[in-house]
Scaffold this motif. Structure first.
Motif, PDB file in Angstrom:
ATOM      1  N   VAL A  97       0.833  -1.213   0.000  1.00  0.00           N
ATOM      2  CA  VAL A  97       0.000   0.000   0.000  1.00  0.00           C
ATOM      3  C   VAL A  97       0.867   1.263   0.000  1.00  0.00           C
ATOM      4  O   VAL A  97       0.540   2.255  -0.645  1.00  0.00           O
ATOM      5  CB  VAL A  97      -0.967  -0.021   1.207  1.00  0.00           C
ATOM      6  N   SER A  98       2.000   1.208   0.717  1.00  0.00           N
ATOM      7  CA  SER A  98       2.814   2.431   0.850  1.00  0.00           C
ATOM      8  C   SER A  98       3.788   2.631  -0.305  1.00  0.00           C
ATOM      9  O   SER A  98       4.367   3.704  -0.429  1.00  0.00           O
ATOM     10  CB  SER A  98       3.572   2.412   2.178  1.00  0.00           C
ATOM     11  N   GLN A 158      -1.209   7.836   5.696  1.00  0.00           N
ATOM     12  CA  GLN A 158      -2.088   7.703   4.523  1.00  0.00           C
ATOM     13  C   GLN A 158      -2.262   6.229   4.138  1.00  0.00           C
ATOM     14  O   GLN A 158      -3.363   5.789   3.782  1.00  0.00           O
ATOM     15  CB  GLN A 158      -1.485   8.496   3.358  1.00  0.00           C
ATOM     16  N   ALA A 159      -1.156   5.486   4.221  1.00  0.00           N
ATOM     17  CA  ALA A 159      -1.229   4.057   3.883  1.00  0.00           C
ATOM     18  C   ALA A 159      -2.106   3.314   4.900  1.00  0.00           C
ATOM     19  O   ALA A 159      -2.945   2.481   4.525  1.00  0.00           O
ATOM     20  CB  ALA A 159       0.171   3.457   3.857  1.00  0.00           C
ATOM     21  N   GLU A 160      -1.926   3.650   6.179  1.00  0.00           N
ATOM     22  CA  GLU A 160      -2.708   2.974   7.219  1.00  0.00           C
ATOM     23  C   GLU A 160      -4.187   3.343   7.116  1.00  0.00           C
ATOM     24  O   GLU A 160      -5.060   2.492   7.318  1.00  0.00           O
ATOM     25  CB  GLU A 160      -2.148   3.331   8.594  1.00  0.00           C
ATOM     26  N   ALA A 161      -4.437   4.601   6.766  1.00  0.00           N
ATOM     27  CA  ALA A 161      -5.838   5.029   6.610  1.00  0.00           C
ATOM     28  C   ALA A 161      -6.509   4.249   5.476  1.00  0.00           C
ATOM     29  O   ALA A 161      -7.674   3.833   5.591  1.00  0.00           O
ATOM     30  CB  ALA A 161      -5.888   6.532   6.334  1.00  0.00           C
ATOM     31  N   ALA A 162      -5.756   4.036   4.393  1.00  0.00           N
ATOM     32  CA  ALA A 162      -6.324   3.287   3.257  1.00  0.00           C
ATOM     33  C   ALA A 162      -6.615   1.840   3.664  1.00  0.00           C
ATOM     34  O   ALA A 162      -7.661   1.284   3.302  1.00  0.00           O
ATOM     35  CB  ALA A 162      -5.357   3.324   2.082  1.00  0.00           C
ATOM     36  N   LEU A 163      -5.704   1.251   4.435  1.00  0.00           N
ATOM     37  CA  LEU A 163      -5.915  -0.131   4.890  1.00  0.00           C
ATOM     38  C   LEU A 163      -7.137  -0.214   5.806  1.00  0.00           C
ATOM     39  O   LEU A 163      -7.912  -1.174   5.747  1.00  0.00           O
ATOM     40  CB  LEU A 163      -4.670  -0.634   5.627  1.00  0.00           C
ATOM     41  N   GLU A 164      -7.288   0.807   6.635  1.00  0.00           N
ATOM     42  CA  GLU A 164      -8.437   0.806   7.538  1.00  0.00           C
ATOM     43  C   GLU A 164      -9.742   1.032   6.771  1.00  0.00           C
ATOM     44  O   GLU A 164     -10.766   0.418   7.074  1.00  0.00           O
ATOM     45  CB  GLU A 164      -8.245   1.852   8.640  1.00  0.00           C
ATOM     46  N   THR A 165      -9.704   1.913   5.788  1.00  0.00           N
ATOM     47  CA  THR A 165     -10.902   2.148   4.965  1.00  0.00           C
ATOM     48  C   THR A 165     -11.348   0.850   4.293  1.00  0.00           C
ATOM     49  O   THR A 165     -12.540   0.547   4.215  1.00  0.00           O
ATOM     50  CB  THR A 165     -10.610   3.211   3.876  1.00  0.00           C
ATOM     51  N   ALA A 166     -10.366   0.090   3.813  1.00  0.00           N
ATOM     52  CA  ALA A 166     -10.711  -1.171   3.130  1.00  0.00           C
ATOM     53  C   ALA A 166     -10.914  -2.313   4.120  1.00  0.00           C
ATOM     54  O   ALA A 166     -11.112  -3.458   3.710  1.00  0.00           O
ATOM     55  CB  ALA A 166      -9.614  -1.531   2.145  1.00  0.00           C
TER      56      ALA A 166
END
Lengths: 272, 276
Positions: A131-132, A152-160
């Motif tokens: 992701v990053s 930002q990468a962690e937020a994307a993982l959490e969103t998904a």
């Protein structure tokens, strides 16, 4: 209507009418989004796209359907600039993609999110690195430092909804559903303004399909994101409520009948 | 007569088709190299940092992890050459034996055998890894993320083999001479001093540009040809071993031809065959 609620039944014959209902927003935003200008593509003589003209304004969304093997995935690859057309031009926000390296596109503000049918995850990187990676590669263009990049990468993982316990696992050690969500997270991380999704919910459990549908609805409602989805799932088409096109004989035509969709009952409703 | 005419026609068709195929492969190989070079100089600080880290890792895989294999091969090659020279030259030619070993190893064997080992070990890995990435849509995924595949995939591997072959050649030469020394020690420990003076005489300053040109070129050939064949894989996993095998065979042939051409050009044209 909240995206969590079950959508009301929609007459699949009326996809055009649904598309029309969303047109006023499109009328307001007459900026170029995705453009295919007389695009030809073939695989060793087998024609997939034949002189295709297609326009999707900035912030607009569309769904493409068609029989298996008709070239929906190829259309998405060509439209995303991943495969060069044999002839014709593909433009994102008015920029012809042909002469641009992928990194040059990002430098021009074209950020593409693409979710492949099989994920397309980098096998030798763990979930977080998958992701990053793009954020690290473009940190100077995206004005990110190490902290904001990871956030930002962690937020994307959490969103998904990829569980933290899976963040340091390689794709081979993850289930199909988690891999699909991870691919979605990777595509979301770069905050794309062009989003392509190839068969979003094929082979997914109801929960993962639900997550995917919610995210697609958010992307659809984002005026900055031009969304192009290939699917044959009536349930997703109903939920997205965006213009539908059918790919046949190398051309796109507006949805106008049930013949463009698989027979009803060929899918199961998430949570049912 | 008619049969002969048909046979001639089919021979011509075959030759034409082979020439066309060779022309296409040469063109595609050249494009791979141009794309890698062009993308490597594209702007982007983040891209440069990510690719530099990848290159360092690739150099580690290609050179450091090959040291044990190179050690074994070089020690035994050096020992065998010394034993053969001893059989041919006998005790009266010890100085020549040492000189021959160093000359043959440094100028010819070390660059070529190192390139063969790198092609067999890292070349296979490069072609297979890229092939698997192709099958799994990883390369398309990289492009979708705005990552240039030639820069991210080809350039680090090309640089790593180009840097590793010269380094490993130096190591190979050292280990081969050591192997020869050990072999001679067991054959006749009193002959070591004479042999060593011959070995020192075998080294010449003129060898340095030759070895450098050879090893840099051989390394680049391995990385370049193997990356190209990796990208040749289509969508089927069965193509991966086929292309990997082709990559190694073609890069070995290219290395052997390149080695011979450079040797002949260097000693034949540049130093006029005067070097002894």
């Amino acid at each position: 209507m909240s995206d969590n609620e079950a959508p009301p039944p929609v007459d699949l014959l009326r996809v055009d009418a649904i598309a029309g209902a969303r047109l006023p927003r499109r009328e307001r935003d007459r900026e170029p989004g995705l453009t295919l200008d007389r695009v030809d593509f073939d695989y060793q003589g087998h024609v997939i796209l034949a002189g295709m003209d297609f326009e999707l304004e900035r912030g607009a969304s569309a769904v493409v359907t068609g029989q298996n093997g008709c070239g929906k995935s190829t259309l998405l690859y060509v439209a995303a600039g991943l495969l060069p057309p044999r002839r014709g031009t593909v433009l994102h926000a008015g920029n012809p993609l042909g002469a641009l390296f992928p990194s040059a596109r990002v430098q021009r503000g074209i950020r593409v999110g693409f979710v492949f049918q099989e994920g397309g995850l980098l096998a030798n990187l763990d979930a977080l690195s998958n992701v990053s990676l793009a954020l690290r590669y473009h940190y100077d263009v995206l004005a990110l430092d190490e902290t904001s990049l990871m956030a930002q990468a962690e937020a994307a993982l959490e969103t998904a909804q990829v569980s933290r316990t899976d963040w340091h696992r390689q794709p081979a050690h993850l289930s199909f559903g988690i891999r699909k969500r991870l691919a979605l997270a990777r595509a979301l991380a770069i905050k794309p303004n062009f989003f392509f999704f190839d068969d979003p919910d094929v082979g997914l459990d109801p929960r993962t399909a639900q997550v995917t549908h919610q995210i697609l609805c958010q992307l659809r409602d984002d005026p900055e994101v031009t969304l192009f989805v290939a699917t044959n799932r009536p349930q997703l088409i109903e939920r997205l409520e965006v213009p539908g096109y059918r790919l046949s004989a190398g051309q796109l035509s507006s949805h106008s009948g049930k013949s463009s969709l698989p027979p009803s009952g060929s899918f199961t409703r998430p949570g049912a | 007569m008619a049969d002969q005419g048909k046979a001639g026609e089919s021979l011509l068709t075959g030759l034409g088709s082979s020439a066309l195929h060779a022309y296409r492969v040469a063109g595609a190989l050249l494009l791979t190299l141009i794309a890698a070079y062009r993308s490597s100089s594209a702007p982007g600080i983040g891209a440069r940092e990510v690719c530099r880290a990848l290159t360092v890792r690739q150099i580690f895989y290609t050179s450091f992890q090959a040291l044990s294999m190179i050690s074994v091969v070089a020690l035994f090659v050096g020992a065998t050459l010394t034993a053969q020279s001893e059989i041919l030259g006998g005790p009266l030619q010890r100085e020549t034996t040492g000189r021959v070993l160093v000359t043959v190893v440094v100028r010819e064997l070390a660059p070529l055998i190192t390139a063969i080992i790198v092609a067999g070990r890292s070349g296979t890995a490069i072609a297979t890894e890229i092939g698997v990435m192709r099958v799994n849509s990883e390369i398309l995924a990289l492009a979708s993320l705005g990552i240039d595949p030639p820069r991210f995939i080809v350039w680090p591997r090309l640089v790593s083999t180009t840097v590793s072959v010269p380094l490993l050649t130096i190591y190979f030469s050292t280990m081969a001479v050591l192997g020869g020394f050990i072999a001679l020690f067991f054959i006749d420990s009193h002959a070591v001093a004479e042999w060593r003076s011959g070995a020192v005489l075998g080294l010449s300053v003129i060898d340095l540009p030759l070895v450098l040109v050879k090893t840099l070129g051989l390394g680049a050939l391995v990385g370049w040809v193997c990356s190209y064949y990796g990208f040749e894989v289509g969508s089927s996993p069965t193509e991966v071993p086929q292309k990997a095998s082709k990559a190694v065979v073609q890069s070995l042939i290219a290395c052997i031809i390149y080695n011979a051409v450079i040797t002949m050009a260097f000693y034949g044209l540049l130093v006029g065959g005067r070097l002894q």
